[in-house]
Design a protein around this motif. Structure first.
Motif, PDB file in Angstrom:
ATOM      1  N   GLN A  30       0.861  -1.186   0.000  1.00  0.00           N
ATOM      2  CA  GLN A  30       0.000   0.000   0.000  1.00  0.00           C
ATOM      3  C   GLN A  30       0.891   1.226   0.000  1.00  0.00           C
ATOM      4  O   GLN A  30       1.400   1.647   1.033  1.00  0.00           O
ATOM      5  N   TYR A  31       1.066   1.801  -1.178  1.00  0.00           N
ATOM      6  CA  TYR A  31       2.069   2.839  -1.369  1.00  0.00           C
ATOM      7  C   TYR A  31       1.499   4.254  -1.444  1.00  0.00           C
ATOM      8  O   TYR A  31       2.253   5.227  -1.351  1.00  0.00           O
ATOM      9  N   VAL A  32       0.216   4.382  -1.641  1.00  0.00           N
ATOM     10  CA  VAL A  32      -0.445   5.693  -1.706  1.00  0.00           C
ATOM     11  C   VAL A  32      -1.572   5.691  -0.687  1.00  0.00           C
ATOM     12  O   VAL A  32      -2.441   4.825  -0.705  1.00  0.00           O
ATOM     13  N   GLY A  33      -1.561   6.674   0.218  1.00  0.00           N
ATOM     14  CA  GLY A  33      -2.566   6.684   1.272  1.00  0.00           C
ATOM     15  C   GLY A  33      -2.331   5.557   2.261  1.00  0.00           C
ATOM     16  O   GLY A  33      -1.207   5.088   2.446  1.00  0.00           O
ATOM     17  N   GLY A  34      -3.384   5.133   2.927  1.00  0.00           N
ATOM     18  CA  GLY A  34      -3.273   4.021   3.854  1.00  0.00           C
ATOM     19  C   GLY A  34      -2.917   4.445   5.259  1.00  0.00           C
ATOM     20  O   GLY A  34      -2.919   5.635   5.598  1.00  0.00           O
ATOM     21  N   PRO A  35      -2.557   3.482   6.112  1.00  0.00           N
ATOM     22  CA  PRO A  35      -2.370   3.772   7.543  1.00  0.00           C
ATOM     23  C   PRO A  35      -1.200   4.702   7.853  1.00  0.00           C
ATOM     24  O   PRO A  35      -1.252   5.441   8.839  1.00  0.00           O
ATOM     25  N   GLU A  36      -0.139   4.671   7.055  1.00  0.00           N
ATOM     26  CA  GLU A  36       0.985   5.566   7.340  1.00  0.00           C
ATOM     27  C   GLU A  36       0.582   7.033   7.125  1.00  0.00           C
ATOM     28  O   GLU A  36       0.922   7.902   7.933  1.00  0.00           O
ATOM     29  N   THR A 237      -3.840  15.439  -8.879  1.00  0.00           N
ATOM     30  CA  THR A 237      -3.031  14.383  -8.288  1.00  0.00           C
ATOM     31  C   THR A 237      -2.158  15.056  -7.235  1.00  0.00           C
ATOM     32  O   THR A 237      -1.095  15.577  -7.528  1.00  0.00           O
ATOM     33  N   GLY A 238      -2.630  15.059  -6.007  1.00  0.00           N
ATOM     34  CA  GLY A 238      -1.941  15.796  -4.957  1.00  0.00           C
ATOM     35  C   GLY A 238      -1.802  14.997  -3.686  1.00  0.00           C
ATOM     36  O   GLY A 238      -1.850  15.552  -2.587  1.00  0.00           O
ATOM     37  N   ARG A 239      -1.628  13.677  -3.813  1.00  0.00           N
ATOM     38  CA  ARG A 239      -1.561  12.814  -2.636  1.00  0.00           C
ATOM     39  C   ARG A 239      -0.119  12.651  -2.163  1.00  0.00           C
ATOM     40  O   ARG A 239       0.818  12.774  -2.943  1.00  0.00           O
ATOM     41  N   LEU A 240       0.013  12.355  -0.877  1.00  0.00           N
ATOM     42  CA  LEU A 240       1.321  12.016  -0.313  1.00  0.00           C
ATOM     43  C   LEU A 240       1.482  10.511  -0.338  1.00  0.00           C
ATOM     44  O   LEU A 240       0.552   9.768   0.010  1.00  0.00           O
ATOM     45  N   ASP A 241       2.676  10.029  -0.716  1.00  0.00           N
ATOM     46  CA  ASP A 241       2.880   8.587  -0.743  1.00  0.00           C
ATOM     47  C   ASP A 241       3.221   8.046   0.643  1.00  0.00           C
ATOM     48  O   ASP A 241       3.707   8.770   1.514  1.00  0.00           O
ATOM     49  N   GLN A 244       6.923   8.325   2.152  1.00  0.00           N
ATOM     50  CA  GLN A 244       7.262   9.617   2.757  1.00  0.00           C
ATOM     51  C   GLN A 244       6.564   9.793   4.102  1.00  0.00           C
ATOM     52  O   GLN A 244       7.157  10.312   5.062  1.00  0.00           O
ATOM     53  N   ALA A 245       5.310   9.368   4.193  1.00  0.00           N
ATOM     54  CA  ALA A 245       4.576   9.498   5.456  1.00  0.00           C
ATOM     55  C   ALA A 245       5.260   8.714   6.566  1.00  0.00           C
ATOM     56  O   ALA A 245       5.376   9.186   7.704  1.00  0.00           O
ATOM     57  N   ALA A 246       5.738   7.516   6.247  1.00  0.00           N
ATOM     58  CA  ALA A 246       6.407   6.695   7.258  1.00  0.00           C
ATOM     59  C   ALA A 246       7.685   7.369   7.756  1.00  0.00           C
ATOM     60  O   ALA A 246       7.974   7.369   8.963  1.00  0.00           O
TER      61      ALA A 246
END
Length: 382
Positions: A30-36, A237-241, A244-246
């Motif tokens: 899960q590389y886009v969005g998700g729990p991180e 298309t403005g999402r954080l992967d 990077q969040a992790a």
């Protein structure tokens, strides 16, 4: 060479945690969005003291989306008025991302000169720049210090316009004890690698206490979707992967300590250099304003004839920067505004004199001492 930043050293200090987090995300698929990403949003909102945070692809995205969510440029985007009918007031002493966000939201940037001590937008000059088309004010918290928000908010409240903080350089800065990002209708932060809280790539986040702004930013960042394949408007298309969040979640735990280290280094610079101000080409050191708790994203000094000094420092193994050499109203991108030299004299003078000295948490005390000593020698003409 003492560089302006040392991202490699910061990574090595956190290598075990970062590598484990990256492996965890890669294995999850899960590389886009998700729990991180959700975790980062929750933790950064708590850090700022606001209920909502929405992670996005960059600081520019964050500012653009919150402006749009606040209704700026709505008429132009829907064809109900001439393009750029709305006006948004900001500072000419900032990176172009601030005004890109305004223009891309469908509005026209309007500049107000800076206070020459804080480098931030001067509230005393604000009302004169307002017109019936003013829809928002974007104070820039430049170099790690907030603008003087109370008079800005008071004027905005009287005139019924939104206030959006450009907090891209102010992670953890305080205004009268309240955290940047919690001072106005909404705020945008950047996670560019060199920021006080930096990703290993691009990233940003929008924060707000207003649920309707957060909800709109969430679907603007994801092609206007409110749920999969259900689009209420055109978005981006403005999402954080998730990678990077992790990384950012690991670094966020250290941010308060890193900011304290930046403050300590800034105090060391001041102790070593303050006696030169006013009796050499060193014109000023950064001032911490009475309302502020500065987090020193950068350490800007003002030097008369700066290029000679910068060259001398470089020859002695010390890198410096200029943030920013050309104020925005004099950039070719805004030539159509017809604002020539002399339009905003405080910003223009600062742009001609500012030099940013190295300052980052991993910088050693003895390196600061060497920079200060070398600068003293150069200023003395030795």
């Amino acid at each position: 060479m003492i560089n302006q930043a040392d991202l490699g050293t910061q990574y090595l200090a956190l290598k075990g945690e970062i590598d484990a987090a990256l492996s965890r995300v890669l294995a999850s698929g899960q590389y886009v969005g998700g729990p991180e990403v959700a975790g980062l949003e929750s933790e950064f909102a708590a850090f700022c003291g606001v209920p909502h945070a929405v992670a996005v692809g960059s600081g520019t995205d964050a500012l653009r989306f919150v402006l749009m969510a606040a209704g700026v440029g709505e008429r132009a985007r829907k064809g109900g008025a001439a393009p750029a009918a709305d006006e948004v007031i900001t500072s000419p002493m900032t990176f172009i991302a601030t005004t890109e966000a305004i223009s891309q939201a469908g509005a026209r940037p309007v500049f107000v000169d800076i206070d020459p001590i804080s480098f931030n937008l001067d509230p005393a000059r604000l009302e004169a720049a307002m017109t019936p088309r003013t829809r928002a004010i974007v104070p820039v918290h430049l170099y790690g210090q907030t603008a003087d928000m109370d008079p800005i908010l008071a004027l905005a409240g009287r005139r019924g316009v939104a206030v959006i903080e450009d907090a891209c350089q102010a992670h953890g800065a305080l205004y009268k004890g309240k955290t940047a990002g919690a001072l106005a209708d909404a705020a945008g932060f950047s996670f560019y690698p060199t920021k006080n809280l930096g990703a290993c790539g691009e990233g940003g986040i929008a924060v707000t206490a207003r649920a309707e702004i957060a909800a709109r930013v969430r679907h603007l960042r994801d092609h206007g979707q409110v749920e999969k394949y259900r689009h209420v408007e055109e978005g981006y298309t403005g999402r954080l992967d998730a990678l990077q969040a992790a990384i950012l979640r690991i670094k966020l735990k250290r941010l308060a300590g890193w900011n304290e280290r930046r403050r300590a280094l800034a105090a060391r610079y001041r102790q070593a250099l303050q006696d030169l101000v006013g009796r050499s080409a060193l014109l000023s050191l950064p001032a911490e304003m009475p309302w502020a708790r500065h987090v020193f994203h950068l350490y800007p000094v003002r030097i008369e004839g700066r290029e000679t000094i910068r060259t001398g420092l470089r020859e002695r193994g010390i890198d410096t920067g200029i943030h920013y050499p050309v104020p925005l109203h004099l950039q070719a991108a805004y030539a159509g505004m017809g604002l020539g030299p002399g339009s905003f004299p405080h910003a223009e003078k600062a742009a001609s004199e500012v030099v940013t000295l190295p300052l980052y948490p991993e910088l050693k005390d003895e390196q600061v001492d060497r920079i200060a000593s070398t600068l003293r020698d150069l200023l003395a003409g030795r």
